[in-house]
Design an enzyme around this catalytic site. Structure first.
Site, PDB file in Angstrom:
ATOM      1  CG  LEU A 193      18.580  21.882   4.785  1.00  0.00           C
ATOM      2  CD1 LEU A 193      19.127  21.790   6.469  1.00  0.00           C
ATOM      3  CD2 LEU A 193      20.043  20.940   4.292  1.00  0.00           C
ATOM      4  CD  GLU A 194      12.532  18.543   5.823  1.00  0.00           C
ATOM      5  OE1 GLU A 194      12.708  17.278   5.034  1.00  0.00           O
ATOM      6  OE2 GLU A 194      13.261  18.497   6.739  1.00  0.00           O
TER       7      GLU A 194
END
Ligand code: CA
Length: 408
Positions: A129-130
């Protein structure tokens, strides 16, 4: 923005479709102003241990970045529906790439899991996600981004503290100044650590003496993320949450973080797993309805709170938890999202807060953030009006308030 300027802006923008309304951003800073600010900052940085040489090297070429200011001012504007967010955050592509990452990094993940007691799927889900597993780590020079935000002043003290931590990283030789890149607000590397988080929790896992979360090799970054979750109380092998089904006539006032109960309590109320099976286990959980009574319901556990320390948004935490579950072989959520509902935009959230306050349910100010006070106010109003008290800030709720308070 002053209240009158805000009301004027609201009046000017009211006829536009919700998605076209923007927060007005006036950027007053410039390079000259930043340079003058850096002069003043120098003494403060040296006073807390930054060496003149490190200051010189780190701050050389610092650049005012107006786009960073704009992103900062607009961040409250974010109004994506959780289902749209999850579609992208936990897409089939991201699941497939995550499975590949689990295979490619299996050796280092074995060691990380053994060292920190954090499930590899959770670490890899945060990585996914990051930065899309390292593919998108950000290309904005961190020093310039943080200096711009510290000088801009909306949250000046916070960003000045982060800037000092960033200079300390350079002073320690952990990364070359030109390689210290990240996203607009100073989050850096594979798993987007702020400099202060780096200072507290980044680790040197490959043993080269540098805590390097920026390099192509993700070992230090992944271990640092595991260290972060461990510090936040991660329980290995335990769920972040699970989708559940609520019985007919369920008391929605029981939803929310304040009612934390053993699973047996929830089972006793007729709550089942999403497929209708019995809930079993000793854990304590609270009930989360991220899209109100019309969407999926989740019982959430201590690991939810651990992920929350990374990013407080429910949508983010659910995305990390769900992506981790999918990487471990789990299936999609069973209940559908209320995709026909449009979520409230920034201006409508403020209007909702103001109208709730007028109706006698004080939200303690109108900042467009749907925090615990606003949730309580919505519920108070829902109870008084004979609605399901799910605390969800829906458009029909706002429209009902408008119909009761035609004039403001
Ligand atoms: Ca290292």
């Amino acid at each position: 923005m002053g209240r009158w300027a805000f009301l004027l802006l609201l009046a000017l923008t009211a006829p536009l479709p919700a998605q076209e309304r923007r927060i007005e951003v006036v950027i007053e800073g410039n390079q000259q102003g930043l340079d003058a600010w850096v002069e003043g900052f120098r003494g403060r940085a040296l006073a807390v241990g930054i060496s003149p040489a490190a200051f010189q090297e780190g701050m050389a070429g610092v650049t005012f970045l107006p786009k960073v200011v704009e992103r900062d001012r607009r961040q409250d504007e974010f109004t994506k529906a959780i289902w749209d967010y999850l579609d992208k955050a936990v897409s089939e592509d991201r699941i497939a790439l995550g499975q590949r990452a689990l295979r490619d990094e299996a050796a280092v993940l074995d060691r990380i899991e053994a060292t920190y007691g954090v499930d590899r799927q959770a670490v890899v889900a945060i990585w996914g996600l990051e930065s899309s597993y390292g593919a998108v780590r950000g290309d904005i020079p961190t020093i310039s981004a943080l200096a711009t935000l510290a000088y801009d002043g909306r949250r000046g003290a916070f960003f000045e503290g982060e800037l000092i931590e960033a200079l300390r990283i350079l002073q320690g030789g952990h990364v070359a100044p030109g390689a210290m890149l990240g996203s607009w607000a100073g989050a850096m590397g594979h798993t987007q650590f702020m400099p202060s988080s780096w200072a507290k929790l980044a680790v040197d896992f490959d043993g080269d003496g540098k805590r390097n979360i920026w390099s192509d090799d993700p070992a230090d970054a992944l271990a640092s993320t595991a260290a972060y979750l461990a510090k936040a109380g991660w329980k290995k092998g335990a769920p972040w949450g699970r989708e559940v089904r609520l019985p007919e006539g369920f008391d929605y006032l029981l939803a929310g973080p304040r009612t934390q109960k053993p699973l047996a309590y929830w089972a006793g109320l007729g709550v089942t797993d999403a497929a209708g099976g019995a809930l079993a286990g000793e854990d304590w959980a609270s009930l989360l309805l991220p899209a109100g009574a019309g969407g999926p319901a989740f019982l959430i556990f201590d690991n939810f709170a651990a992920i929350e320390t990374y990013n407080l948004a429910d949508s983010y935490v659910i995305a990390v938890g769900h992506l981790a579950d999918r990487l471990a072989g789990g299936g999609p959520f069973l209940a559908p999202w209320p995709r026909d509902l449009r979520v409230l935009d920034y201006f409508e959230r403020i209007e909702l807060q103001e109208r709730l306050t007028t109706a006698g349910f004080d939200t303690l100010g109108a900042d467009a953030k749907m925090g615990p006070r606003t949730l309580a106010a919505i519920r108070g109003y829902q109870v008084k009006s004979g609605l399901l008290p799910d605390g969800y800030p829906s458009l029909p709720l706002l429209e009902r308030l408008r119909s009761e308070q035609p004039v403001r």
